[in-house]
Design a protein around this motif. Structure first.
Motif, mmCIF file in Angstrom:
data_model
loop_
_atom_site.group_PDB
_atom_site.id
_atom_site.type_symbol
_atom_site.label_atom_id
_atom_site.label_comp_id
_atom_site.label_asym_id
_atom_site.label_seq_id
_atom_site.Cartn_x
_atom_site.Cartn_y
_atom_site.Cartn_z
ATOM 1 N N TYR A 1 -5.632 6.643 2.080
ATOM 2 C CA TYR A 1 -5.387 5.221 2.357
ATOM 3 C C TYR A 1 -5.501 4.877 3.847
ATOM 4 O O TYR A 1 -5.119 3.790 4.262
ATOM 5 C CB TYR A 1 -3.980 4.843 1.857
ATOM 6 C CG TYR A 1 -3.878 4.800 0.345
ATOM 7 C CD1 TYR A 1 -4.091 3.607 -0.343
ATOM 8 C CD2 TYR A 1 -3.596 5.946 -0.383
ATOM 9 C CE1 TYR A 1 -3.995 3.564 -1.726
ATOM 10 C CE2 TYR A 1 -3.504 5.917 -1.761
ATOM 11 C CZ TYR A 1 -3.706 4.717 -2.431
ATOM 12 O OH TYR A 1 -3.621 4.675 -3.807
ATOM 13 N N THR B 1 0.835 -1.203 0.000
ATOM 14 C CA THR B 1 0.000 0.000 0.000
ATOM 15 C C THR B 1 0.870 1.253 0.000
ATOM 16 O O THR B 1 0.643 2.193 -0.767
ATOM 17 C CB THR B 1 -0.914 0.016 1.244
ATOM 18 O OG1 THR B 1 -1.697 -1.167 1.275
ATOM 19 C CG2 THR B 1 -1.832 1.237 1.224
ATOM 20 N N THR C 1 -7.722 1.601 4.711
ATOM 21 C CA THR C 1 -7.074 0.350 4.316
ATOM 22 C C THR C 1 -5.887 0.053 5.236
ATOM 23 O O THR C 1 -5.708 -1.085 5.692
ATOM 24 C CB THR C 1 -6.565 0.448 2.858
ATOM 25 O OG1 THR C 1 -7.678 0.660 1.999
ATOM 26 C CG2 THR C 1 -5.853 -0.834 2.448
ATOM 27 N N ASP D 1 1.084 1.383 -4.179
ATOM 28 C CA ASP D 1 -0.197 1.990 -4.530
ATOM 29 C C ASP D 1 -0.227 3.504 -4.339
ATOM 30 O O ASP D 1 -0.906 4.205 -5.081
ATOM 31 C CB ASP D 1 -1.329 1.362 -3.714
ATOM 32 C CG ASP D 1 -1.692 -0.030 -4.223
ATOM 33 O OD1 ASP D 1 -1.241 -0.376 -5.329
ATOM 34 O OD2 ASP D 1 -2.414 -0.751 -3.519
#
Length: 608
Positions: free
Chosen positions: A225, A174, A228, A178
């Motif tokens: 984020y 992540t 998550t 990402d």
């Protein structure tokens, strides 16, 4: 100006580490992985269900050690390859495959510990008496006995090990794959932003408008984020809670402290005492930063601003050699030879590239040399970071030469002492080589902003936050982004008081720290720095005898507890005296900064 990061393929080879010292080629790695799986099966067939006598114990541990030595370079190779480029599909898949195979191997080998612990105390004691080499390993095994489960359960848990590691892998994916940070704009000018450039450059940018704008843009992307990342972290926490309960620990904290060989009193003292007694000193430092930089207000985004941007020389990797060598010369020729080899043989990955892990670390695989990851920005801070990681390297370089693979690694409570010790040696060397007021202020501000702010404040506040998280988990709860943000903001506000505005985005700093996936790690930085501050004073006052004691500590590896290792170095961490001494020392350094600033300002007025 900060530039866009290049892909890994465009980085000059001389800026990268040489993984060929682990495996010359991918074919060699694959062959070694196949041999390992075959050898593990043969080992299980040879020993499983057949460990009965003291002689059997010694024989199984000898072969078990050989297998362990095969696993280490394989795991190191996959981990290091992915850490420098998490956008590399091949490295990702190799790492995932090794994780699966490693879990299977761990499950196959779980019988060793289970069968050893089923033996009588007499047999184990006899084996310890017959083998100095494995006596410490067996002693630690016996200490763990009360928390071991049925052999079949241990085998099942080992088989799930890669699944247990999944949250940390997801966190890194992540964070490094990402998250794509957009450029930010100041006065119509656009500037590139990334995780590495923010933590390496923009966070300490002298220009306040740029620094604050970078902080806002960086925080905005983190916020995208947060849910998550919070779910990922909660998954990790719940796995720790389940494991702790299954093994019969009273709390997750007890479970995580067990292998550190310290009790809760030492853990809580480190957090409580620093939170209470260091805060006034650091608030004074924050006010000084605000005054010198002419800030309208002091915000969280300003805490890493330089005290004097005109005294922040750019340092190349080549130029760093002299600083490092001169500062660490007191450690002796063998230690300096290790430092020289680290440059000559490409032990260190200096490059900045897309997908590279943030921060810095040292991996020290037994049987080969250490590897250091750093993203070199050219600031003087990089010299302190490199010295820090070379401290880890020097620790294991010495421990590996004097201990076997089972005995070489000390408690994580002590692990940061040798690294921060090197930072202290660099700082002391720089201070002893100039009487120039501005240079002295710059050096002391570097000690405060790098060595003590990072290790005694940043990581300590992470530890205070982490403790609150585990209180919720131990009570049977869980966490989400809102809870984590609230806890983090509360810790920051308590420490900084009215001196620093905890602006929007500061609460998201919990998202930036991978150490939360490594147990109770953050507080150990301040523990290590407490030890190294006291030892560094001994080195200044006593010279060679203190150095000799310290080298013996490094060579002892994991054969002693943190309290015993510290005592060897002349520090008693069973009391609060070393910690109070260190806090007082930080306060004295900040007082020196205030005094030097007044003297520099007075000289400037006279010159007009």
């Amino acid at each position: 100006m900060v530039k866009q990061l290049p892909p890994r393929i465009e980085v000059p080879q001389e800026e990268t580490w040489n993984l060929q010292d682990l495996f010359l080629s991918e074919a060699d790695y694959s062959a070694a992985l196949e041999i390992l799986q075959s050898d593990v099966t043969a080992f299980a067939n040879k020993f499983q269900g057949k460990i009965e006598t003291a002689e059997d114990v010694i024989a199984v541990l000898k072969d078990f050690e050989a297998l362990y030595m095969q696993i280490i370079p394989l795991g190191t190779y996959t981990n290091l390859a992915v850490s420098v480029d998490q956008t590399n599909d091949e490295a990702q898949m190799r790492d995932s495959r090794f994780g699966s195979i490693s879990a299977k191997v761990g499950s196959q080998l779980s019988f060793v510990t289970s069968e050893l612990l089923e033996l009588s105390e007499e047999v184990l004691q006899s084996a310890m008496e017959q083998s100095d080499e494995y006596s410490h390993y067996l002693k630690e095994l016996i200490r763990e006995k009360q928390y071991r489960l049925h052999p079949q359960v241990e085998k099942a848990l080992a088989a799930y090990s890669s699944a247990f590691d999944a949250p940390y892998g997801l966190y890194n994916t992540t964070k490094m794959v990402d998250m794509d940070f957009p450029d930010f704009t100041v006065d119509g000018q656009s500037y590139p932003l990334s995780y590495v450039s923010f933590e390496g450059d923009w966070e300490s940018e002298p220009d306040t408008k740029k620094r604050r704008a970078a902080f806002d843009a960086f925080s905005a992307k983190l916020r995208d984020y947060q849910h998550t990342t919070a779910k990922t972290y909660d998954s990790h926490l719940q796995l720790e809670k389940i494991t702790s309960d299954l093994r019969g620990y009273e709390s997750v904290t007890d479970y995580l402290l067990f292998n550190q060989e310290v009790d809760q009193s030492m853990y809580h003292r480190q957090i409580d005492l620093i939170t209470q007694e260091l805060a006034p000193h650091m608030r004074k430092y924050a006010k000084l930063l605000q005054e010198v930089n002419g800030l309208d207000k002091m915000t969280f985004a300003d805490l890493k601003a330089p005290l004097d941007a005109t005294y922040e020389p750019k340092i190349t990797v080549e130029e760093s050699k002299k600083y490092i060598n001169d500062a660490l010369a007191i450690m002796g020729p063998d230690y300096l030879d290790m430092v020289k080899r680290s440059y000559d043989e490409r032990w260190t990955d200096f490059a900045q590239n897309k997908g590279k892990a943030t921060g810095a670390f040292c991996s020290s695989p037994y049987g080969t040399h250490p590897y250091i990851l750093i993203s070199w920005t050219g600031s003087m801070e990089d010299v302190f970071v490199l010295a820090h990681e070379l401290g880890h390297a020097g620790h294991f370089y010495n421990a590996h030469k004097h201990q076997n693979v089972f005995n070489s690694r000390p408690s994580t409570y002590f692990i940061e002492a040798p690294s921060t010790m090197n930072e202290m040696l660099v700082a002391n060397h720089l201070l002893s080589n100039s009487e120039d007021l501005k240079f002295k202020r710059w050096v002391i501000s570097s000690i405060i902003s790098r060595t003590y702010y990072h290790n005694f404040v940043t990581h300590l506040l992470e530890a205070a936050y982490q403790r609150k998280v585990y209180e919720k988990i131990d009570a049977g709860g869980s966490v989400n982004a809102s809870i984590l943000n609230e806890l983090k903001r509360g810790v920051l506000e308590e420490f900084w008081g009215d001196t620093v505005e905890i602006n929007e985005g500061a609460e998201l700093t919990w998202m930036r720290q991978p150490h939360y996936y490594m147990g109770l790690y953050p507080y150990t930085y301040s523990a290590g720095l407490t030890i190294s501050t006291e030892v560094a004073k001994r080195v200044l006052n006593e010279g060679q005898p203190a150095v000799d004691d310290w080298l013996k500590v490094l060579q002892a590896g994991g054969t002693k507890t943190p309290a015993e290792l510290s005592k060897m170095a002349g520090v008693d961490i069973t009391t609060d005296e070393p910690l109070r001494n260190t806090i007082a020392y930080i306060g004295d350094l900040i007082d020196q900064l205030v005094q030097l600033t007044e003297e520099i300002n007075a000289e400037a007025q006279l010159a007009k």
